[in-house]
Design a protein around this motif. Structure first.
Motif, PDB file in Angstrom:
ATOM      1  N   SER A  87       0.888  -1.119   0.105  1.00 24.04           N
ATOM      2  CA  SER A  87       0.176  -0.093   0.063  1.00 24.04           C
ATOM      3  C   SER A  87       0.891   1.329  -0.171  1.00 24.04           C
ATOM      4  CB  SER A  87      -1.059  -0.142   1.290  1.00 24.04           C
ATOM      5  OG  SER A  87      -0.375   0.060   2.386  1.00 24.04           O
ATOM      6  N   ILE A  88       0.452   2.289  -0.589  1.00 25.20           N
ATOM      7  CA  ILE A  88       1.135   3.550  -0.532  1.00 25.20           C
ATOM      8  C   ILE A  88       0.555   4.778   0.021  1.00 25.20           C
ATOM      9  CG2 ILE A  88       0.292   4.095  -3.061  1.00 25.20           C
ATOM     10  CD1 ILE A  88       2.852   5.144  -3.912  1.00 25.20           C
ATOM     11  N   VAL A  89       1.328   5.606   0.513  1.00 27.80           N
ATOM     12  CA  VAL A  89       0.623   7.012   1.066  1.00 27.80           C
ATOM     13  C   VAL A  89       1.748   7.974   0.948  1.00 27.80           C
ATOM     14  CG1 VAL A  89      -0.971   6.016   2.989  1.00 27.80           C
ATOM     15  CG2 VAL A  89       1.707   6.389   3.725  1.00 27.80           C
ATOM     16  N   PRO A  90       1.238   9.215   0.948  1.00 29.71           N
ATOM     17  CA  PRO A  90       2.399  10.457   0.950  1.00 29.71           C
ATOM     18  C   PRO A  90       3.205  10.289   2.192  1.00 29.71           C
ATOM     19  CG  PRO A  90      -0.136  11.263   0.491  1.00 29.71           C
ATOM     20  CD  PRO A  90       0.075   9.801   0.927  1.00 29.71           C
ATOM     21  N   HIS A  91       4.502  10.633   1.965  1.00 28.03           N
ATOM     22  CA  HIS A  91       5.572  10.811   3.124  1.00 28.03           C
ATOM     23  C   HIS A  91       5.307  11.730   3.927  1.00 28.03           C
ATOM     24  CE1 HIS A  91       9.449  10.416   5.115  1.00 28.03           C
ATOM     25  NE2 HIS A  91       9.779   9.585   4.471  1.00 28.03           N
ATOM     26  N   PRO A  92       5.304  11.676   5.328  1.00 30.91           N
ATOM     27  CA  PRO A  92       5.047  12.792   6.163  1.00 30.91           C
ATOM     28  C   PRO A  92       5.989  13.859   6.099  1.00 30.91           C
ATOM     29  CG  PRO A  92       5.998  10.787   7.524  1.00 30.91           C
ATOM     30  CD  PRO A  92       5.385  10.295   6.120  1.00 30.91           C
ATOM     31  N   ASP A  93       7.369  13.767   5.708  1.00 31.88           N
ATOM     32  CA  ASP A  93       8.358  14.673   5.096  1.00 31.88           C
ATOM     33  C   ASP A  93       8.487  14.885   3.731  1.00 31.88           C
ATOM     34  OD1 ASP A  93      10.175  16.323   5.421  1.00 31.88           O
ATOM     35  OD2 ASP A  93      11.884  14.877   6.214  1.00 31.88           O
ATOM     36  N   GLN A  94       8.014  16.047   3.402  1.00 34.61           N
ATOM     37  CA  GLN A  94       8.118  16.363   1.822  1.00 34.61           C
ATOM     38  C   GLN A  94       9.098  17.373   1.734  1.00 34.61           C
ATOM     39  OE1 GLN A  94       6.276  15.091  -0.609  1.00 34.61           O
ATOM     40  NE2 GLN A  94       5.253  13.483   0.500  1.00 34.61           N
TER      41      GLN A  94
ATOM     42  N   GLY B 277       6.750  20.074  -8.170  1.00 32.55           N
ATOM     43  CA  GLY B 277       5.666  19.352  -8.488  1.00 32.55           C
ATOM     44  C   GLY B 277       5.777  17.856  -8.587  1.00 32.55           C
ATOM     45  N   GLY B 278       6.462  17.367  -7.448  1.00 30.28           N
ATOM     46  CA  GLY B 278       6.291  15.792  -7.350  1.00 30.28           C
ATOM     47  C   GLY B 278       6.113  15.550  -6.022  1.00 30.28           C
ATOM     48  N   LEU B 279       6.305  14.498  -5.437  1.00 27.92           N
ATOM     49  CA  LEU B 279       5.943  13.777  -4.130  1.00 27.92           C
ATOM     50  C   LEU B 279       6.749  12.936  -3.676  1.00 27.92           C
ATOM     51  CD1 LEU B 279       3.069  14.145  -2.113  1.00 27.92           C
ATOM     52  CD2 LEU B 279       2.387  12.162  -3.269  1.00 27.92           C
ATOM     53  N   ARG B 280       7.173  12.720  -2.255  1.00 29.62           N
ATOM     54  CA  ARG B 280       7.754  11.716  -1.659  1.00 29.62           C
ATOM     55  C   ARG B 280       6.688  10.547  -1.046  1.00 29.62           C
ATOM     56  NH1 ARG B 280      12.216   9.520  -1.629  1.00 29.62           N
ATOM     57  NH2 ARG B 280      12.861   9.517   0.499  1.00 29.62           N
ATOM     58  N   PHE B 281       6.753   9.488  -1.275  1.00 26.42           N
ATOM     59  CA  PHE B 281       5.865   8.415  -0.822  1.00 26.42           C
ATOM     60  C   PHE B 281       6.553   7.391   0.357  1.00 26.42           C
ATOM     61  CE2 PHE B 281       7.117   6.605  -4.649  1.00 26.42           C
ATOM     62  CZ  PHE B 281       7.456   5.319  -4.324  1.00 26.42           C
ATOM     63  N   ILE B 282       5.679   6.608   1.015  1.00 19.53           N
ATOM     64  CA  ILE B 282       6.074   5.643   1.854  1.00 19.53           C
ATOM     65  C   ILE B 282       5.509   4.556   1.170  1.00 19.53           C
ATOM     66  CG2 ILE B 282       5.920   4.430   3.957  1.00 19.53           C
ATOM     67  CD1 ILE B 282       6.746   6.940   5.245  1.00 19.53           C
ATOM     68  N   LEU B 283       5.934   3.160   1.059  1.00 19.04           N
ATOM     69  CA  LEU B 283       5.269   2.115   0.510  1.00 19.04           C
ATOM     70  C   LEU B 283       5.389   1.096   1.690  1.00 19.04           C
ATOM     71  CD1 LEU B 283       4.362   0.991  -2.204  1.00 19.04           C
ATOM     72  CD2 LEU B 283       6.580  -0.406  -2.524  1.00 19.04           C
ATOM     73  N   SER B 284       4.242   0.357   2.097  1.00 18.69           N
ATOM     74  CA  SER B 284       4.341  -0.681   3.172  1.00 18.69           C
ATOM     75  C   SER B 284       4.112  -2.034   2.286  1.00 18.69           C
ATOM     76  CB  SER B 284       3.024  -0.406   4.342  1.00 18.69           C
ATOM     77  OG  SER B 284       1.765  -0.952   3.485  1.00 18.69           O
ATOM     78  N   LEU B 285       4.962  -2.972   2.597  1.00 19.17           N
ATOM     79  CA  LEU B 285       4.924  -4.302   2.276  1.00 19.17           C
ATOM     80  C   LEU B 285       4.646  -5.381   2.902  1.00 19.17           C
ATOM     81  CD1 LEU B 285       7.749  -2.948   0.245  1.00 19.17           C
ATOM     82  CD2 LEU B 285       6.051  -4.329  -1.129  1.00 19.17           C
ATOM     83  N   ARG B 286       4.127  -6.431   2.695  1.00 21.67           N
ATOM     84  CA  ARG B 286       3.880  -7.704   3.640  1.00 21.67           C
ATOM     85  C   ARG B 286       5.161  -8.381   3.297  1.00 21.67           C
ATOM     86  NH1 ARG B 286      -0.929 -11.964   3.020  1.00 21.67           N
ATOM     87  NH2 ARG B 286       0.046 -13.649   4.268  1.00 21.67           N
ATOM     88  N   ALA B 287       5.963  -8.810   4.371  1.00 22.53           N
ATOM     89  CA  ALA B 287       7.108  -9.692   3.884  1.00 22.53           C
ATOM     90  C   ALA B 287       6.827 -11.043   4.640  1.00 22.53           C
ATOM     91  CB  ALA B 287       8.238  -9.233   4.583  1.00 22.53           C
ATOM     92  N   VAL B 288       7.231 -12.170   3.859  1.00 25.96           N
ATOM     93  CA  VAL B 288       7.067 -13.751   4.391  1.00 25.96           C
ATOM     94  C   VAL B 288       8.280 -14.238   4.414  1.00 25.96           C
ATOM     95  CG1 VAL B 288       5.907 -15.814   4.055  1.00 25.96           C
ATOM     96  CG2 VAL B 288       4.882 -13.533   3.637  1.00 25.96           C
ATOM     97  N   GLY B 289       8.659 -14.903   5.542  1.00 30.68           N
ATOM     98  CA  GLY B 289       9.714 -15.683   5.779  1.00 30.68           C
ATOM     99  C   GLY B 289       9.454 -17.271   6.098  1.00 30.68           C
ATOM    100  N   GLU B 290      10.454 -17.803   6.737  1.00 30.69           N
ATOM    101  CA  GLU B 290      10.365 -19.242   7.014  1.00 30.69           C
ATOM    102  C   GLU B 290       9.129 -19.271   7.909  1.00 30.69           C
ATOM    103  OE1 GLU B 290      13.074 -22.521   9.818  1.00 30.69           O
ATOM    104  OE2 GLU B 290      13.649 -20.472   9.772  1.00 30.69           O
ATOM    105  N   GLY B 291       8.311 -20.597   7.810  1.00 32.04           N
ATOM    106  CA  GLY B 291       7.268 -20.905   8.616  1.00 32.04           C
ATOM    107  C   GLY B 291       5.987 -20.110   8.015  1.00 32.04           C
TER     108      GLY B 291
END
Length: 431
Positions: free
Chosen positions: A124-131, A137-151
């Motif tokens: 998922s993606i949202v604007p970064h709190p620190d721009q 004319g652009g934007l900084r963003f934060i991406l969250s990701l689901r990571a899966v490991g052993e088990g």
């Protein structure tokens, strides 16, 4: 209108990296049930063996451990000490330890965990709190990701990136190290503990990994749907996610203002017993609003005065087209457009093929569906069909910037990519 005329895949791939590791508590296997309570446990045996070492040999062993692992983690000696601190009560019978013994014992009760060894997906993606570093004319963003490991244990990790004025995307290089947060506060509650976590400000965003810390999350923090929520000029980042204990699931909530400190708490109510809840980015008529799927098949609109209590709801979207006959679900929080609320959806079709579509909801009354995509906006291309779970494209949230939608999406539950969508063309294409 063909989706190819308004959707562009970016070939900006985020793939799992087995070299990225965190340290987790190691607990020796449990002893047989008929073990005499007075007998010593395996943990006690390990401690006794460490204490029996000659001090010079212990110091040499600790130095060897540091030589092998220090370059892979921050503040490793402090981590060893902290692990021993947690075990303090169990170790009290052994008497006082030297600092070398304490650190060595801590090392014996930790193990490395490759948290994204299997998959890095469902972003998922949202604007970064620190721009402050955003381009004109652009934007900084934060991406969250689901990571899966052993088990097949899922955790939450992050990336930062930039959208340029021309709409092109870049993702910042990933940090070499990875770190878990400190549990700053734990508040026991009848429905489950409320947790406050905090990271060191010196740790880069991509270092930060939120691993399961409560019993309800013990087998995974899954599919966080982040949204920038605005209330009276104040911006807060919320994310609903699925907590999986290994036996049961439920929806929980993350709250943060800076992606350094996070508060995690359970959601209550009949609608919170399933997956896939997504919060609207602002209140509607003074109430919080949520899209949910409490019956595993249809999408519901729910209102609440309490951000943590969700009951009832009205079914507003049901499977209608062949690519979604099995079920539909939301693909993140609704996005506010001039024309209404854009809700990205996923549909499951023949041979359990997942595709992404869209619906347009009335801005003042989101229970009114103004339009839907007859065909998917995004479906697995031939090159996207293979992975941990074949034939799946999926997202946990997109974001509007200027005249386009930035859509990060997962490929077959294995890795992630981006697409951009021309907003006006998308609205025209929906019936």
């Amino acid at each position: 209108m063909s989706h190819a005329t308004f959707l562009n895949r970016q070939a900006l791939y985020l793939r799992p990296d087995t070299a990225r590791v965190i340290v987790r508590p190691f607990k020796p296997a449990t002893e047989p049930r008929d073990l005499n309570p007075t007998d010593k446990t395996r943990a006690n045996h390990i401690v006794e063996r460490v204490l029996a070492l000659d001090p010079k040999i212990a110091a040499s062993l600790l130095a060897d451990v540091l030589e092998n692992f220090q370059g892979r983690h921050r503040n490793l000696l402090e981590t060893f000490e902290a692990r021993t601190d947690v075990m303090e009560q169990a170790l009290a019978a052994h008497g006082p330890f030297s600092s070398v013994q304490r650190q060595l014992i801590g090392a014996y009760f930790l193990n490395e965990y490759s948290f994204e060894a299997s998959a890095l997906f469902n972003p998922s993606i949202v604007p970064h709190p620190d721009q402050s570093d955003a381009p004109r004319g652009g934007l900084r963003f934060i991406l969250s990701l689901r990571a899966v490991g052993e088990g097949h244990i899922s955790s939450l990790t992050f990336r930062a990136g930039t959208i340029a004025a021309d709409g092109s995307l870049t993702v910042d290089p990933t940090a070499r190290l990875a770190s878990s947060p400190r549990v700053k506060l734990r508040i026991p509650k009848p429905d489950g503990d409320e947790i406050e976590l905090t990271f060191n400000p010196d740790e880069e965003l991509s270092e930060r990994v939120i691993f399961p810390v409560t019993e309800s999350q013990s087998n995974g923090i899954e599919d966080a749907r982040f949204v920038e929520f605005c209330d009276g000029g104040r911006k807060t980042y919320y994310a609903t996610y699925t907590a999986y204990s290994g036996k049961a699931i439920r929806s929980e909530l993350i709250e943060t203002c800076d992606f350094l400190s996070f508060r995690m708490s359970p959601l209550r109510g009949t609608a919170a017993r399933n997956k896939g809840m997504a919060l609207f980015p602002r209140k509607i008529d003074g109430k919080y609003a949520m899209i949910a799927r409490q019956d595993n098949e249809n999408l519901y609109l729910i209102y609440s005065d309490d951000l943590h209590q969700w009951d009832g709801g009205q079914a507003i979207l049901k499977p209608q087209f062949p690519w979604e006959f099995v079920q539909i679900g939301n693909c993140g929080s609704p996005i506010e457009l001039d024309e209404g609320w854009l809700l990205l959806t996923h549909g499951v079709g023949p041979v359990r093929k997942y595709s992404i579509g869209a619906a347009l909801l009335d801005k003042n009354d989101p229970s009114k569906v103004l339009a839907r995509s007859v065909e998917p906006l995004l479906h697995p291309e031939p090159s996207e069909r293979e992975g941990y779970v074949p034939n799946v494209v999926y997202t946990c949230g997109a974001m509007r910037h200027n005249d386009q939608i930035i859509l990060p999406y997962a490929v077959s539950d294995t890795y992630s990519n981006f697409a951009t969508i021309k907003t006006a063309a998308l609205v025209r294409a929906m019936s």
